[in-house]
Write a protein that holds these residues in place. Structure first.
Motif, PDB file in Angstrom:
ATOM      1  N   HIS A  11      48.796  27.294  15.606  1.00 19.67           N
ATOM      2  CA  HIS A  11      48.698  26.097  14.769  1.00 19.67           C
ATOM      3  C   HIS A  11      48.429  26.482  13.314  1.00 19.67           C
ATOM      4  CE1 HIS A  11      47.597  22.446  12.899  1.00 19.67           C
ATOM      5  NE2 HIS A  11      47.292  21.779  13.974  1.00 19.67           N
ATOM      6  N   SER A  12      47.697  27.569  13.098  1.00 19.94           N
ATOM      7  CA  SER A  12      47.366  27.975  11.731  1.00 19.94           C
ATOM      8  C   SER A  12      48.540  28.630  11.009  1.00 19.94           C
ATOM      9  CB  SER A  12      46.168  28.941  11.749  1.00 19.94           C
ATOM     10  OG  SER A  12      46.553  30.175  12.324  1.00 19.94           O
ATOM     11  N   LEU A  13      49.574  28.968  11.746  1.00 16.59           N
ATOM     12  CA  LEU A  13      50.743  29.614  11.138  1.00 16.59           C
ATOM     13  C   LEU A  13      51.637  28.580  10.478  1.00 16.59           C
ATOM     14  CD1 LEU A  13      51.646  31.908  14.144  1.00 16.59           C
ATOM     15  CD2 LEU A  13      50.438  32.589  12.075  1.00 16.59           C
ATOM     16  N   ALA A  14      52.106  28.902   9.309  1.00 18.76           N
ATOM     17  CA  ALA A  14      53.060  28.011   8.643  1.00 18.76           C
ATOM     18  C   ALA A  14      54.378  28.067   9.403  1.00 18.76           C
ATOM     19  CB  ALA A  14      53.262  28.453   7.196  1.00 18.76           C
ATOM     20  N   PRO A  15      55.019  26.920   9.658  1.00 12.49           N
ATOM     21  CA  PRO A  15      56.263  26.926  10.416  1.00 12.49           C
ATOM     22  C   PRO A  15      57.378  27.700   9.720  1.00 12.49           C
ATOM     23  CG  PRO A  15      55.636  24.679   9.755  1.00 12.49           C
ATOM     24  CD  PRO A  15      54.598  25.613   9.240  1.00 12.49           C
ATOM     25  N   SER A  16      58.167  28.363  10.532  1.00 13.56           N
ATOM     26  CA  SER A  16      59.389  29.050  10.096  1.00 13.56           C
ATOM     27  C   SER A  16      59.173  30.088   8.994  1.00 13.56           C
ATOM     28  CB  SER A  16      60.431  28.020   9.632  1.00 13.56           C
ATOM     29  OG  SER A  16      60.696  27.116  10.657  1.00 13.56           O
ATOM     30  N   ASN A  18      58.159  33.275   9.915  1.00 10.44           N
ATOM     31  CA  ASN A  18      58.337  34.544  10.624  1.00 10.44           C
ATOM     32  C   ASN A  18      57.135  35.483  10.527  1.00 10.44           C
ATOM     33  OD1 ASN A  18      60.875  33.833  11.600  1.00 10.44           O
ATOM     34  ND2 ASN A  18      61.840  34.465   9.691  1.00 10.44           N
ATOM     35  N   GLN A  19      55.913  34.921  10.513  1.00  7.86           N
ATOM     36  CA  GLN A  19      54.713  35.752  10.473  1.00  7.86           C
ATOM     37  C   GLN A  19      54.560  36.622  11.721  1.00  7.86           C
ATOM     38  OE1 GLN A  19      51.576  32.923   9.943  1.00  7.86           O
ATOM     39  NE2 GLN A  19      51.721  32.962   7.726  1.00  7.86           N
ATOM     40  N   LEU A  42      57.564  30.318  18.636  1.00  9.64           N
ATOM     41  CA  LEU A  42      58.970  30.503  18.259  1.00  9.64           C
ATOM     42  C   LEU A  42      59.179  30.217  16.776  1.00  9.64           C
ATOM     43  CD1 LEU A  42      60.709  28.914  21.352  1.00  9.64           C
ATOM     44  CD2 LEU A  42      60.918  31.302  20.620  1.00  9.64           C
ATOM     45  N   ASP A  43      58.564  29.147  16.272  1.00  9.54           N
ATOM     46  CA  ASP A  43      58.672  28.819  14.849  1.00  9.54           C
ATOM     47  C   ASP A  43      58.126  29.924  13.965  1.00  9.54           C
ATOM     48  OD1 ASP A  43      59.999  26.434  14.967  1.00  9.54           O
ATOM     49  OD2 ASP A  43      58.248  25.186  14.568  1.00  9.54           O
TER      50      ASP A  43
END
Length: 124
Positions: A11-16, A18-19, A42-43
């Motif tokens: 949830h903390s990852l920004a979408p799209s 590729n982190q 996946l995002d």
């Protein structure tokens, strides 16, 4: 517990962005939480494999003797929208709105939710 921790991280990852590019993840359970987690991973660029113990409900014989019902209320809508508003619109478009929930028991029916014009309908 591990799924909740991974969902919080995802949830903390920004979408799209590729982190997590190159990371491979296994999600155990193809229920609502597992699928949301897989979507977020996946995002973020992760390769995801989902493991589910039950038969694929799309096959005609998998549903024999079972009833599947999934209603998305406020918490479900909020969880999906936190992942992706377009995903929510897709889910909402594929389901139908319901503003009434009743459990039918051998001794009678119990209303769990009655129509309320101030409340957005759940999606089934």
């Amino acid at each position: 517990t591990a799924a909740i921790i991974l969902l919080a991280v995802a949830h903390s990852l920004a979408p799209s962005n590729n982190q997590l590019q190159g990371l491979r993840a296994a999600v155990v359970g193809g229920g609502a939480s597992g699928l949301l987690l897989a979507h977020r991973l996946l995002d973020a660029g992760c390769t995801v494999k989902i493991f589910e113990g039950r038969a694929d409900p799309r096959s005609s014989d998998a549903l024999e003797g079972r009833a599947y019902a999934l209603g998305l209320g406020l918490r479900g809508r909020t969880a999906i929208r936190s992942c992706d508003e377009a995903l929510w619109q897709s889910v909402k478009g594929a389901g139908f709105g319901s503003d009434r929930f009743t459990i039918h028991l051998p001794f009678g029916a119990v209303d769990l939710r009655k129509p309320d014009p101030k409340r957005e309908p759940s999606v089934l």
